[in-house]
Design an enzyme around this catalytic site. Sequence first.
Site, mmCIF file in Angstrom:
data_model
loop_
_atom_site.group_PDB
_atom_site.id
_atom_site.type_symbol
_atom_site.label_atom_id
_atom_site.label_comp_id
_atom_site.label_asym_id
_atom_site.label_seq_id
_atom_site.Cartn_x
_atom_site.Cartn_y
_atom_site.Cartn_z
ATOM 1 N N ASP A 1 3.992 35.544 -21.734
ATOM 2 C CA ASP A 1 5.109 34.698 -21.307
ATOM 3 C C ASP A 1 5.037 33.389 -22.085
ATOM 4 O O ASP A 1 4.053 32.654 -21.994
ATOM 5 C CB ASP A 1 4.993 34.449 -19.793
ATOM 6 C CG ASP A 1 6.144 33.603 -19.267
ATOM 7 O OD1 ASP A 1 7.106 33.344 -20.026
ATOM 8 O OD2 ASP A 1 6.067 33.192 -18.094
ATOM 9 N N ASP B 1 11.756 35.626 -23.500
ATOM 10 C CA ASP B 1 10.448 35.017 -23.778
ATOM 11 C C ASP B 1 9.285 35.698 -23.072
ATOM 12 O O ASP B 1 8.234 35.111 -22.885
ATOM 13 C CB ASP B 1 10.483 33.519 -23.456
ATOM 14 C CG ASP B 1 10.392 33.251 -21.970
ATOM 15 O OD1 ASP B 1 10.919 34.066 -21.189
ATOM 16 O OD2 ASP B 1 9.783 32.239 -21.592
ATOM 17 N N GLU B 2 9.471 36.950 -22.684
ATOM 18 C CA GLU B 2 8.391 37.669 -22.015
ATOM 19 C C GLU B 2 8.315 39.096 -22.529
ATOM 20 O O GLU B 2 9.344 39.690 -22.852
ATOM 21 C CB GLU B 2 8.650 37.767 -20.506
ATOM 22 C CG GLU B 2 8.450 36.500 -19.736
ATOM 23 C CD GLU B 2 8.825 36.714 -18.271
ATOM 24 O OE1 GLU B 2 8.183 37.564 -17.619
ATOM 25 O OE2 GLU B 2 9.756 36.055 -17.813
#
Length: 407
Positions: free
Chosen positions: A9, A103-104
């Site tokens: 993350d 974003d993960e």
Amino acid sequence: MNRVILHVDMDAFFASVEEVDNPSLRGKPVAVAGPGQRTIITTASYAAREFGVRTGMALGQGLKLCPALVIVRCDHRKYSHVSAMIIDILESFTPLVEPYSVDEAFLDVTTDLNRFGGAETLGGRIKERIREETGLTCSVGIGPNKLLAKLVGGRRKPDGLSVLAPGDVRDLMESMPVGKLCGIGPETERRLGSMGISTCGQLGRFPLQILVREFGVLGHTLSRMGRGEEDSPVVPLGAGNEKVKSIGHSATLPRDVTDLVTARRVLLTLSEMVGRRARRHDCAGNRVTLTVRYRDFTTFSRQMTLAHPIRTTSRIYRSASAILDSVSIVRPIRLLGISLSHLRFGCLQGSLFPADREEDSLQGALDLINDRYGEFSAMYADQLPDLRGSNGIIPPSWRPRGVRRSV
Ligand SMILES: [Mg+2]
């Protein structure tokens, strides 16, 4: 066999990307926000978070909490580019990488672990590579499944690395508040609370029949989640078309709307986004699902199954509009989503009907223009003013490339 799942993350992703781009922002309270008047903060840097500035907060409120807040307008193209770079880095460690949001990502590292000298070492190397190549920090959680990897990763941010051994799951879950679990939102948390359940330990031990009575089939999932059990596989991009279930897009509206004209305009834009992706992947689907979320976050979906698979923007739009017409909108709408499923891949037979052929060739021409001059260069008049950049939200279904894999 025990799996080892790694969750990556990125820390304050959009704000951090902006800081890398413009080092004078470093360490300052930065908020990334969209252009509209009703703008909300998409990402706050850690310096801004110290003032209480949070993601999802109205810009005005953020400025009240922190008058020195530096506002940066969000630039989706830039973040998508960095996101794709990160996925490339992750895929150099293992092909089993599933982007989860912009974003993960989840990685299944079960069989790669020994090669890299164990979970902790692997996590450290991934962090190092990402930092070297993008200048960004991330937090990594490693655990026996996705649920737990994400849970432990989230406990040490920013720049954290946490490893949860299978033997420690029970202790961790005992006092863990249920709201910390990915998938248990505020509404479910409230309902569980009213049943006297506040920790995962309590949830895991709660009589299953009562959970099922209250939550339907989801009751089983909740019970297992309380015990830290979860077994969904990591599904990489490009894992073979048979695994692709749907193509979907959703958008939080610039303002909550009740009028169907505005709602339809949004549907048209979403239809174009879904249709473009379907056509690019040479697939078509014969089920259209419309998702509506009201201002109070209650959400519902309705589906329509068609006799033949479709992929042109106008056909997707007509189906989604027909669904919208068939439901009564009782409160202001906050979010709309369209997905196309029951996908079939490969060349589609041309239509026998002249009107359809005309529509297909018009679609082909529009796609060519947009391929050459950029998305939405050519669009339907009803799309003006359209949704682009309306509020700086990238929906959770966003993927750096390819097709969303979800039901
Ligand atoms: Mg993040």
